[in-house]
Design a protein around this motif. Structure first.
Motif, PDB file in Angstrom:
ATOM      1  N   GLU A 277      25.063 -27.842  67.005  1.00  0.00           N
ATOM      2  CA  GLU A 277      24.927 -28.729  66.007  1.00  0.00           C
ATOM      3  C   GLU A 277      24.347 -28.257  64.719  1.00  0.00           C
ATOM      4  O   GLU A 277      24.603 -28.622  63.638  1.00  0.00           O
ATOM      5  CB  GLU A 277      24.555 -29.918  66.391  1.00  0.00           C
ATOM      6  N   TRP A 278      23.616 -27.292  64.755  1.00  0.00           N
ATOM      7  CA  TRP A 278      22.762 -26.780  63.669  1.00  0.00           C
ATOM      8  C   TRP A 278      22.077 -25.473  63.851  1.00  0.00           C
ATOM      9  O   TRP A 278      21.863 -24.777  62.904  1.00  0.00           O
ATOM     10  CB  TRP A 278      21.667 -27.770  63.166  1.00  0.00           C
TER      11      TRP A 278
ATOM     12  N   LYS B  57      23.576 -21.830  62.288  1.00  0.00           N
ATOM     13  CA  LYS B  57      24.017 -21.890  60.669  1.00  0.00           C
ATOM     14  C   LYS B  57      23.250 -20.902  60.092  1.00  0.00           C
ATOM     15  O   LYS B  57      21.996 -20.445  60.626  1.00  0.00           O
ATOM     16  CB  LYS B  57      23.776 -23.115  60.243  1.00  0.00           C
TER      17      LYS B  57
ATOM     18  N   ILE C   9      19.225 -21.492  59.643  1.00  0.00           N
ATOM     19  CA  ILE C   9      18.391 -21.070  60.876  1.00  0.00           C
ATOM     20  C   ILE C   9      18.257 -19.760  61.187  1.00  0.00           C
ATOM     21  O   ILE C   9      17.189 -19.276  61.437  1.00  0.00           O
ATOM     22  CB  ILE C   9      18.812 -22.265  61.859  1.00  0.00           C
TER      23      ILE C   9
ATOM     24  N   HIS D 174      29.350 -21.882  65.223  1.00  0.00           N
ATOM     25  CA  HIS D 174      29.438 -22.759  63.999  1.00  0.00           C
ATOM     26  C   HIS D 174      28.013 -22.680  63.157  1.00  0.00           C
ATOM     27  O   HIS D 174      27.209 -23.236  64.031  1.00  0.00           O
ATOM     28  CB  HIS D 174      29.880 -24.451  64.611  1.00  0.00           C
TER      29      HIS D 174
ATOM     30  N   TRP E  92      28.401 -21.951  55.003  1.00  0.00           N
ATOM     31  CA  TRP E  92      28.413 -23.176  54.748  1.00  0.00           C
ATOM     32  C   TRP E  92      27.376 -23.542  53.759  1.00  0.00           C
ATOM     33  O   TRP E  92      26.538 -23.315  53.674  1.00  0.00           O
ATOM     34  CB  TRP E  92      28.358 -24.124  55.938  1.00  0.00           C
TER      35      TRP E  92
ATOM     36  N   ASN F 291      33.074 -22.497  56.569  1.00  0.00           N
ATOM     37  CA  ASN F 291      33.045 -23.949  56.674  1.00  0.00           C
ATOM     38  C   ASN F 291      33.064 -24.450  55.204  1.00  0.00           C
ATOM     39  O   ASN F 291      32.142 -24.461  54.473  1.00  0.00           O
ATOM     40  CB  ASN F 291      31.951 -24.512  57.277  1.00  0.00           C
ATOM     41  N   GLU F 292      34.087 -25.478  55.168  1.00  0.00           N
ATOM     42  CA  GLU F 292      34.401 -26.396  53.981  1.00  0.00           C
ATOM     43  C   GLU F 292      34.210 -25.649  52.654  1.00  0.00           C
ATOM     44  O   GLU F 292      33.579 -25.781  51.661  1.00  0.00           O
ATOM     45  CB  GLU F 292      33.106 -27.323  53.761  1.00  0.00           C
TER      46      GLU F 292
ATOM     47  N   GLN G 253      37.887 -30.966  61.274  1.00  0.00           N
ATOM     48  CA  GLN G 253      36.632 -31.441  61.920  1.00  0.00           C
ATOM     49  C   GLN G 253      36.899 -32.798  62.669  1.00  0.00           C
ATOM     50  O   GLN G 253      36.523 -32.964  63.575  1.00  0.00           O
ATOM     51  CB  GLN G 253      35.715 -31.628  60.695  1.00  0.00           C
TER      52      GLN G 253
ATOM     53  N   HIS H  93      36.366 -36.091  61.641  1.00  0.00           N
ATOM     54  CA  HIS H  93      35.425 -37.086  61.458  1.00  0.00           C
ATOM     55  C   HIS H  93      36.128 -38.441  60.595  1.00  0.00           C
ATOM     56  O   HIS H  93      36.607 -38.578  59.825  1.00  0.00           O
ATOM     57  CB  HIS H  93      34.195 -36.794  60.339  1.00  0.00           C
TER      58      HIS H  93
ATOM     59  N   GLU I 132      35.232 -31.314  65.645  1.00  0.00           N
ATOM     60  CA  GLU I 132      33.994 -32.193  65.147  1.00  0.00           C
ATOM     61  C   GLU I 132      34.271 -33.712  65.519  1.00  0.00           C
ATOM     62  O   GLU I 132      33.736 -34.436  64.855  1.00  0.00           O
ATOM     63  CB  GLU I 132      33.310 -31.872  64.034  1.00  0.00           C
TER      64      GLU I 132
ATOM     65  N   TRP J   6      31.694 -34.108  68.517  1.00  0.00           N
ATOM     66  CA  TRP J   6      30.499 -34.005  67.685  1.00  0.00           C
ATOM     67  C   TRP J   6      29.304 -34.825  68.062  1.00  0.00           C
ATOM     68  O   TRP J   6      28.913 -35.669  67.335  1.00  0.00           O
ATOM     69  CB  TRP J   6      30.709 -34.013  66.171  1.00  0.00           C
TER      70      TRP J   6
ATOM     71  N   TRP K 297      25.221 -37.785  63.667  1.00  0.00           N
ATOM     72  CA  TRP K 297      24.632 -37.503  62.397  1.00  0.00           C
ATOM     73  C   TRP K 297      25.194 -38.950  61.507  1.00  0.00           C
ATOM     74  O   TRP K 297      24.572 -38.976  60.272  1.00  0.00           O
ATOM     75  CB  TRP K 297      25.264 -36.459  61.949  1.00  0.00           C
TER      76      TRP K 297
HETATM   77  O1  G3I Z   1      14.810 -31.689  64.608  1.00  0.00           O
HETATM   78  C1  G3I Z   1      15.019 -30.447  63.904  1.00  0.00           C
HETATM   79  C2  G3I Z   1      13.496 -29.690  63.929  1.00  0.00           C
HETATM   80  O2  G3I Z   1      12.973 -29.639  64.921  1.00  0.00           O
HETATM   81  C3  G3I Z   1      13.687 -28.370  62.719  1.00  0.00           C
HETATM   82  O3  G3I Z   1      12.684 -27.887  62.621  1.00  0.00           O
HETATM   83  C4  G3I Z   1      14.441 -28.720  61.693  1.00  0.00           C
HETATM   84  C5  G3I Z   1      14.616 -27.526  61.061  1.00  0.00           C
HETATM   85  O4  G3I Z   1      15.590 -27.525  59.883  1.00  0.00           O
HETATM   86  O5  G3I Z   1      15.688 -29.450  61.744  1.00  0.00           O
HETATM   87  C6  G3I Z   1      15.512 -30.568  62.625  1.00  0.00           C
HETATM   88  O6  G3I Z   1      17.041 -30.834  63.093  1.00  0.00           O
HETATM   89  C7  G3I Z   1      18.148 -31.486  62.286  1.00  0.00           C
HETATM   90  C8  G3I Z   1      19.341 -31.193  62.910  1.00  0.00           C
HETATM   91  O7  G3I Z   1      20.364 -31.668  62.470  1.00  0.00           O
HETATM   92  C9  G3I Z   1      19.138 -31.767  64.532  1.00  0.00           C
HETATM   93  O8  G3I Z   1      18.996 -33.233  64.407  1.00  0.00           O
HETATM   94  C10 G3I Z   1      18.265 -30.673  60.886  1.00  0.00           C
HETATM   95  O9  G3I Z   1      16.948 -30.974  60.236  1.00  0.00           O
HETATM   96  C11 G3I Z   1      19.336 -31.462  60.232  1.00  0.00           C
HETATM   97  O10 G3I Z   1      19.605 -30.483  58.855  1.00  0.00           O
HETATM   98  C12 G3I Z   1      20.671 -31.252  61.116  1.00  0.00           C
HETATM   99  O11 G3I Z   1      21.667 -31.922  60.493  1.00  0.00           O
HETATM  100  C13 G3I Z   1      23.147 -31.163  61.085  1.00  0.00           C
HETATM  101  C14 G3I Z   1      23.920 -30.744  59.687  1.00  0.00           C
HETATM  102  O12 G3I Z   1      25.173 -30.531  60.148  1.00  0.00           O
HETATM  103  C15 G3I Z   1      23.208 -29.892  58.947  1.00  0.00           C
HETATM  104  O13 G3I Z   1      23.127 -28.843  59.795  1.00  0.00           O
HETATM  105  C16 G3I Z   1      23.471 -32.259  61.738  1.00  0.00           C
HETATM  106  O14 G3I Z   1      23.006 -32.540  63.196  1.00  0.00           O
HETATM  107  C17 G3I Z   1      25.051 -32.032  61.954  1.00  0.00           C
HETATM  108  O15 G3I Z   1      25.727 -33.147  62.812  1.00  0.00           O
HETATM  109  C18 G3I Z   1      25.902 -31.603  60.787  1.00  0.00           C
HETATM  110  O16 G3I Z   1      26.930 -31.203  61.163  1.00  0.00           O
HETATM  111  C19 G3I Z   1      27.941 -31.012  60.228  1.00  0.00           C
HETATM  112  C20 G3I Z   1      28.720 -29.866  60.653  1.00  0.00           C
HETATM  113  O17 G3I Z   1      27.882 -28.716  61.046  1.00  0.00           O
HETATM  114  C21 G3I Z   1      29.950 -29.621  59.575  1.00  0.00           C
HETATM  115  N1  G3I Z   1      30.587 -30.710  59.280  1.00  0.00           N
HETATM  116  C22 G3I Z   1      29.992 -31.825  58.837  1.00  0.00           C
HETATM  117  C23 G3I Z   1      28.900 -32.164  59.988  1.00  0.00           C
HETATM  118  C24 G3I Z   1      28.026 -33.389  59.549  1.00  0.00           C
HETATM  119  O18 G3I Z   1      27.427 -33.319  58.563  1.00  0.00           O
END
Ligand code: G3I
Length: 324
Positions: A42-43, A46, A49, A79, A83, A127-128, A205, A207, A236, A283, A291
């Motif tokens: 999910e993240w 990228k 990270i 994934h 992006w 992506n996008e 995706q 959504h 997603e 997703w 999210w």
């Molecule tokens: O919990 C962690 C923390 O431990 C860590 O230190 C921190 C570092 O940034 O991240 C924290 O996790 C968060 C993560 O979601 C898990 O919940 C991140 O902050 C946060 O940025 C991340 O958001 C994700 C987002 O993409 C950005 O990467 C969402 O979960 C995820 O659902 C979302 O997915 C995107 C797709 O990649 C592309 N399409 C749209 C979709 C929704 O925005």
């Protein structure tokens, strides 16, 4: 006792699940292994990270997710390499020439794809990258610093690093927005196929909401991609049941509509040509991990399990969509 696992019913494509490293245990792990045969990070996979500082990669989390998949016979869909919304600030504010920027992006893509060669079967390379207004290139630091053919360069670099992995372009609203989809087709699909640039598939995706887009709209747009001989990834999937924050209709009514919408999406995917089948990815596992509520600013229940890991009608809708 749960129904037949999704991965055992979906015999012609992978059933994917978005996950994060700290959920690869307990009840999540149990359900992932029972139901799904592909995972997306999910993240953790990228750029913000994996490449947190210039010259310093950090694949710790990505490695953990890939190892989990390898240990459990699951594929990993990578994934996403490029992006705009997950670009580290040092890249956004890159100090150096445009050529040095391009060399940095090349090094990042080749380093990352090489690392997971043979382990990550497919990547969302970009992506996008197409905007929502008129299907033009989204204005990102990559466009500014590398020019319009940055997308081609990223796909070529990924291909050079791994001759076998499947390379996808991924975006949202493509399942209903014809203007945006036509932008993707002209600027990426046709452009790449004319210039012999590697592209194996496109990710929609998905959504979406319980009340739209229609099954026919999704099928029509899907066909515009599968007619190009490309793989289709519904990448997603989640189905909002409270997009307008209007809970006047009954929860049960919306949950049945969500089930019907999930079934329609699966029916559309199941009906595409075998040669275009790849994966249908959900997703997230349970509603309270989605999210969506935090981004839309109000509650929603868009997934197939409730907060207590209880299977919802939407999961049954997925199974029904798989019936021939
Ligand atoms: O919990 C962690 C923390 O431990 C860590 O230190 C921190 C570092 O940034 O991240 C924290 O996790 C968060 C993560 O979601 C898990 O919940 C991140 O902050 C946060 O940025 C991340 O958001 C994700 C987002 O993409 C950005 O990467 C969402 O979960 C995820 O659902 C979302 O997915 C995107 C797709 O990649 C592309 N399409 C749209 C979709 C929704 O925005």
């Amino acid at each position: 006792e749960p129904d037949t696992p999704l991965k055992d019913v979906a015999t012609t494509f992978r059933v994917g699940m978005a996950t994060i490293v700290n959920r690869l245990n307990g009840s999540h792990d149990e359900i992932y292994r029972r139901e799904y045969n592909q995972i997306s990070a999910e993240w953790e996979m990228k750029m913000n990270i994996m490449y947190p500082e210039q010259g310093r990669y950090d694949f710790t989390l990505a490695d953990q997710l890939v190892e989990y998949a390898q240990n459990n016979g699951m594929e990993v869909h990578g994934h996403a390499l490029i992006w705009h919304a997950a670009t580290p600030s040092w890249v956004e504010n890159f100090e150096g020439t445009d050529e040095e920027f391009s060399n940095m992006v090349e090094d990042y893509i080749k380093t990352t794809v090489t690392r997971y060669k043979g382990k990550v079967v497919s990547w969302d390379v970009v992506n996008e990258a197409i905007d929502d207004a008129g299907g033009n290139y989204r204005n990102t630091v990559f466009l500014e610093r590398m020019g319009e053919n940055y997308i081609q360069k990223c796909f070529e670099w990924a291909r050079e690093a791994d001759p076998d992995c499947l390379l996808f372009y991924n975006d949202y609203n493509l399942c209903w927005d014809k203007t945006k989809l036509n932008g993707v087709i002209s600027k990426i699909v046709d452009n790449f196929q004319t210039n012999n640039v590697p592209l194996d598939g496109v990710g929609f995706q998905m959504h979406i909401s319980y009340n739209g887009p229609s099954k026919s709209a999704i099928a029509e747009n899907t066909k515009m991609i599968t007619d190009k001989g490309l793989l289709m990834h519904f990448s997603e999937l989640d189905v909002k049941i409270n997009p307008d924050n209007d809970l006047t209709s009954s929860t049960e009514e919306r949950e049945f509509a969500q089930k019907d919408k999930v079934r329609e999406v699966v029916e559309v995917y199941n009906a595409i040509p075998e040669s275009s089948k790849f994966a249908l990815t959900i997703w997230g596992l349970k509603d309270n991990e989605s999210w969506i509520p935090s981004v839309q600013g109000h509650d929603d229940w868009p997934l197939l399990y409730d907060k207590d890991f209880v299977i919802k009608k939407a999961h049954t809708g997925f199974l029904e969509g798989l019936q021939e």
